[in-house]
Design a protein around this motif. Sequence first.
Motif, mmCIF file in Angstrom:
data_model
loop_
_atom_site.group_PDB
_atom_site.id
_atom_site.type_symbol
_atom_site.label_atom_id
_atom_site.label_comp_id
_atom_site.label_asym_id
_atom_site.label_seq_id
_atom_site.Cartn_x
_atom_site.Cartn_y
_atom_site.Cartn_z
ATOM 1 N N LYS A 17 0.836 -1.203 0.000
ATOM 2 C CA LYS A 17 0.000 0.000 0.000
ATOM 3 C C LYS A 17 0.874 1.257 0.000
ATOM 4 C CE LYS A 17 -3.807 -2.182 2.558
ATOM 5 N NZ LYS A 17 -4.551 -2.206 3.842
ATOM 6 N N GLY A 18 1.927 1.224 0.813
ATOM 7 C CA GLY A 18 2.830 2.366 0.875
ATOM 8 C C GLY A 18 3.514 2.628 -0.453
ATOM 9 N N ILE A 19 3.913 1.560 -1.149
ATOM 10 C CA ILE A 19 4.578 1.702 -2.449
ATOM 11 C C ILE A 19 3.648 2.318 -3.474
ATOM 12 C CG2 ILE A 19 5.540 0.411 -4.398
ATOM 13 C CD1 ILE A 19 6.633 -1.595 -2.311
ATOM 14 N N VAL A 20 2.427 1.810 -3.562
ATOM 15 C CA VAL A 20 1.450 2.330 -4.543
ATOM 16 C C VAL A 20 1.172 3.810 -4.281
ATOM 17 C CG1 VAL A 20 -0.927 2.174 -5.365
ATOM 18 C CG2 VAL A 20 0.383 0.089 -4.944
ATOM 19 N N LEU A 21 0.945 4.152 -3.027
ATOM 20 C CA LEU A 21 0.674 5.549 -2.684
ATOM 21 C C LEU A 21 1.879 6.442 -2.973
ATOM 22 C CD1 LEU A 21 -1.235 4.948 0.670
ATOM 23 C CD2 LEU A 21 -2.191 6.015 -1.392
ATOM 24 N N ALA A 22 3.077 5.940 -2.715
ATOM 25 C CA ALA A 22 4.288 6.720 -2.971
ATOM 26 C C ALA A 22 4.476 6.979 -4.465
ATOM 27 C CB ALA A 22 5.504 5.994 -2.402
ATOM 28 N N LEU A 23 4.173 5.984 -5.298
ATOM 29 C CA LEU A 23 4.297 6.156 -6.746
ATOM 30 C C LEU A 23 3.285 7.171 -7.262
ATOM 31 C CD1 LEU A 23 4.872 2.451 -7.889
ATOM 32 C CD2 LEU A 23 6.568 4.286 -7.688
ATOM 33 N N LEU A 24 2.037 7.080 -6.791
ATOM 34 C CA LEU A 24 1.025 8.059 -7.185
ATOM 35 C C LEU A 24 1.433 9.458 -6.737
ATOM 36 C CD1 LEU A 24 -2.272 6.125 -6.337
ATOM 37 C CD2 LEU A 24 -1.389 6.666 -8.614
ATOM 38 N N SER A 25 1.955 9.538 -5.528
ATOM 39 C CA SER A 25 2.402 10.820 -4.992
ATOM 40 C C SER A 25 3.486 11.444 -5.866
ATOM 41 C CB SER A 25 2.935 10.619 -3.573
ATOM 42 O OG SER A 25 3.631 11.761 -3.126
ATOM 43 N N TYR A 82 3.418 7.101 4.279
ATOM 44 C CA TYR A 82 4.289 6.998 5.451
ATOM 45 C C TYR A 82 3.600 6.306 6.627
ATOM 46 C CZ TYR A 82 8.020 9.871 3.509
ATOM 47 O OH TYR A 82 9.061 10.340 2.756
ATOM 48 N N ALA A 83 2.262 6.286 6.612
ATOM 49 C CA ALA A 83 1.536 5.609 7.683
ATOM 50 C C ALA A 83 1.584 4.095 7.512
ATOM 51 C CB ALA A 83 0.086 6.079 7.713
ATOM 52 N N PHE A 84 1.888 3.636 6.290
ATOM 53 C CA PHE A 84 1.900 2.198 6.015
ATOM 54 C C PHE A 84 3.307 1.619 5.870
ATOM 55 C CE2 PHE A 84 -2.366 3.391 4.592
ATOM 56 C CZ PHE A 84 -3.130 2.384 5.163
ATOM 57 N N ALA A 85 4.240 2.404 5.361
ATOM 58 C CA ALA A 85 5.576 1.878 5.060
ATOM 59 C C ALA A 85 6.656 2.757 5.679
ATOM 60 C CB ALA A 85 5.768 1.792 3.548
ATOM 61 N N GLY A 205 0.716 10.537 10.810
ATOM 62 C CA GLY A 205 0.003 9.564 9.994
ATOM 63 C C GLY A 205 -0.291 8.281 10.754
ATOM 64 N N THR A 206 0.685 7.833 11.519
ATOM 65 C CA THR A 206 0.480 6.628 12.322
ATOM 66 C C THR A 206 -0.584 6.859 13.389
ATOM 67 O OG1 THR A 206 2.807 5.999 11.984
ATOM 68 C CG2 THR A 206 1.630 4.929 13.793
ATOM 69 N N SER A 207 -0.578 8.066 13.976
ATOM 70 C CA SER A 207 -1.582 8.397 14.985
ATOM 71 C C SER A 207 -2.987 8.377 14.395
ATOM 72 C CB SER A 207 -1.295 9.777 15.580
ATOM 73 O OG SER A 207 -0.043 9.806 16.226
ATOM 74 N N LEU A 208 -3.146 8.959 13.223
ATOM 75 C CA LEU A 208 -4.461 8.984 12.575
ATOM 76 C C LEU A 208 -4.882 7.581 12.140
ATOM 77 C CD1 LEU A 208 -4.155 12.231 10.411
ATOM 78 C CD2 LEU A 208 -5.330 11.926 12.600
ATOM 79 N N LYS A 209 -3.927 6.800 11.681
ATOM 80 C CA LYS A 209 -4.231 5.423 11.291
ATOM 81 C C LYS A 209 -4.751 4.635 12.486
ATOM 82 C CE LYS A 209 -1.924 1.189 9.721
ATOM 83 N NZ LYS A 209 -0.620 0.555 9.439
ATOM 84 N N LEU A 210 -4.084 4.771 13.628
ATOM 85 C CA LEU A 210 -4.525 4.086 14.841
ATOM 86 C C LEU A 210 -5.897 4.595 15.290
ATOM 87 C CD1 LEU A 210 -1.174 4.039 16.852
ATOM 88 C CD2 LEU A 210 -2.333 2.065 15.837
ATOM 89 N N THR A 211 -6.116 5.915 15.115
ATOM 90 C CA THR A 211 -7.409 6.501 15.484
ATOM 91 C C THR A 211 -8.535 5.907 14.655
ATOM 92 O OG1 THR A 211 -6.370 8.583 16.181
ATOM 93 C CG2 THR A 211 -8.728 8.642 15.681
ATOM 94 N N PHE A 212 -8.306 5.782 13.340
ATOM 95 C CA PHE A 212 -9.324 5.206 12.459
ATOM 96 C C PHE A 212 -9.558 3.722 12.744
ATOM 97 C CE2 PHE A 212 -8.008 8.662 9.301
ATOM 98 C CZ PHE A 212 -9.076 9.477 9.688
ATOM 99 N N GLU A 213 -8.559 3.091 13.335
ATOM 100 C CA GLU A 213 -8.704 1.675 13.703
ATOM 101 C C GLU A 213 -9.407 1.504 15.037
ATOM 102 O OE1 GLU A 213 -4.744 0.193 13.617
ATOM 103 O OE2 GLU A 213 -4.676 -0.035 11.426
ATOM 104 N N GLY A 214 -9.775 2.620 15.676
ATOM 105 C CA GLY A 214 -10.519 2.545 16.938
ATOM 106 C C GLY A 214 -9.695 2.854 18.167
#
Length: 357
Positions: A17-25, A82-85, A205-214
């Motif tokens: 997921k991180g790779i795909v997002l980085a390439l699009l970015s 950066y939140a994934f990789a 990014g990691t903080s928001l990812k954890l927040t969305f995970e509950g």
Amino acid sequence: MVGGGGAEQELSADNVKGIVLALLSSGFIGGSFIIKKKGLRRAAVASGIRAGVGGYSYLLEPLWWVGMITMIVGEVANFVAYAFAPAVLVTPLGALSIIVSAVLAHFILNERLHALGILGCVMCIAGSMVIVIHAPQEQEITSVKEIWIMATQPSFLLYVASVVLVVSVLVFHFSPLCGQSNVLVYTAICSLMGSLSVMSVKALGTSLKLTFEGKNQLVYPETWFFMLVVAICVLTQMNYLNKALDSFNTAIVSPIYYVMFTTLTILASIIMFKDWSGQSLGSITSEICGLIIVLSGTILLHVTKDYERIPQSRTGIYAPLSPSSTPRLNGELLRRIEDDARSPEDEEKALRRQEMY
């Protein structure tokens, strides 16, 4: 986790997921360089004051905002990546933005890309592939407080203090003195601040990812502190990147910025997140080799560009202009170039001459 003798690691779902997002970015960001450059040119002609010498008329130029929105889309994708990789994986993939920028500059801005420049593009792609294959797995983080502990370890605090000191010297001493004549001043400021912004983006990014995970991390002051650091660093980068783009050729700014930014960001990530902890010597060596290939490719893209001196135009004014020339003189010269140019090609050459100096 890692096989002996430098065995290849299997990419995790998060890394993919991180790779795909980085390439699009990288695609969006590379295109934004060109769009913003065109907007800066239009604003300079219309107002008479270039961004490189303190003008802010580009804020009223629609094309510049199109470029800014394009860059924001790319940065958002990069933020999520950066939140994934790990940063060691995501940051070098930014080489694609250099390729996009160089190719578009060749066709749109008439900044020539020669055979060796194409080789540089191939090297960037090859080096990125090596890094992806040997990328480290992202360590599991369950709370922003864990990231705060990493951010307050003595080694990283020493890095932060060094960055703040160097940036302060560059901004208050070297920027007024030689910012217009030395591309390293503006790009160094962007790169140093960028390394801190990436660490904060990674934390946020990691903080928001954890927040969305509950697992709500917004209740912790550390999350808001990282958000404040991101805002300060990004605003500083935007300001000095605009100055660099308006003062120098795009094909100079992009590779130098990428090389410095990537190197400093990976260094900061290794210090803060211990990305190479647990990896085999073979994998680390492969990543370093891949990084060297990518950096060499970007340098090759830079040194093979065509920067020949443009002959005198009908205005009767010669390049280069003195660094001490006033902003108004730069603007008046741009207006005269636009009025007197015999053809779009003549105007393009004259504008290119201004960029080089």
